[in-house]
Design a protein around this motif. Structure first.
Motif: not given
Length: 296
Positions: A37-49
């Protein structure tokens, strides 16, 4: 309720996020999405790779949830917006509180009917200006609860009949009946957590209808039965656990966002993984995550 076997939480993405929040497993791309929220970021993680990707948001972003047909709804400080991960664009949908510029959106869920439920809160974390809303089929935001300072959740039971939402400062998780027309009735206290045990943050409901809640300043995540009985507690090496999400191929991998906001510098040195993304395994799966279908 089943007794849950739980592995030890481990850090899997060293972000040091001031306020990691809103993890959600997105079935269509087998990935975990969440926000800082405070860094104004959206993150995505692909656990398989192990592949990671991040996008900048145009303001504080409290949650991100997938839309049927593609794209996401993002909860920004200014209101709801459609987020397109292909080009990183944001398109406004609706502003629930144009008269409250010091509020921001904070947490959300989707019920089995595809309705978006979300909360607002005072960004200063003290004024009683936050509330839970439902996005109507016509794109309007319908206020559904009384005002509190910090809302968290909501979360919905597997049968779609009960909604849980959190008054974080008071330390209460409320339960409400969801009526067929989307109104809430019979609001009652589900669980009260003393402040010295931690502040209840984001709630999540598993496939057995048990409510999991992260504890801010509580060093743990708790699991409560549908009757409000404390069943399990998962201890963490960091103090501020904001929310969990069930994911993975069998729904038994749990991802947890954490934060380092409000931790004094001297104490932060003792919590080098504060603000990281964590993972642990459980023997009871989460429930299906639904796509937003109404109002977008």
């Amino acid at each position: 309720m089943s007794k849950v076997a739980i592995s030890e939480p481990v850090s899997i993405w060293q972000l040091g996020a001031p306020l990691g929040e809103g993890p959600i497993w997105v079935e269509r791309d087998q990935a975990l999405w969440f926000v800082d929220i405070k860094s104004r970021k959206i993150h995505r993680l692909d656990p398989a790779t192990g592949a990671t990707r991040s996008w900048d948001a145009p303001g504080q972003v409290g949650f991100i949830l997938p839309i049927e047909g593609g794209g996401f709804v993002a909860g920004l400080q200014t209101g709801l917006a459609r987020f397109d991960e292909r080009d990183g664009s944001f398109t406004a949908i609706s502003a629930p509180e144009p008269d409250l510029p010091t509020n921001r959106l904070n947490d959300a869920t989707v019920d089995p009917q595809g309705r978006l439920w979300f909360g607002s809160m005072d960004d200063g974390e003290s004024d009683l200006t936050g509330a839970i809303y439902r996005l109507g089929s016509d794109g309007t935001c319908i206020k559904s609860t009384d005002h509190v300072a910090i809302t968290n959740g909501p979360a919905v039971s597997p049968d779609g009949k009960t909604l849980y939402h959190v008054d974080t400062l008071v330390g209460v998780i409320h339960a409400c009946d969801i009526q067929p027309d989307g109104t809430l009735a019979n609001t009652r206290e589900f669980v009260r957590i003393p402040n010295d045990e931690g502040h209840p943050d984001g709630p999540t409901v598993d496939s057995e209808g048990c409510v999991w809640v992260g504890l801010y300043n509580g060093w743990a995540v708790r699991r409560y039965s549908p009757a409000g009985e404390l069943l399990e507690e998962v201890k963490f090496p960091v103090s501020a656990i904001t929310k969990i999400a069930f994911g993975g191929p069998d729904g038994k991998t749990v991802f947890a966002t954490t934060a380092n906001k409000h931790i004094a510098p001297g104490d932060l040195a003792k919590q080098p993984h504060a603000g990281d993304l964590f993972r642990f395994e459980v023997s009871v799966a989460g429930q299906k995550n639904y796509l937003v279908r109404e109002g977008v």
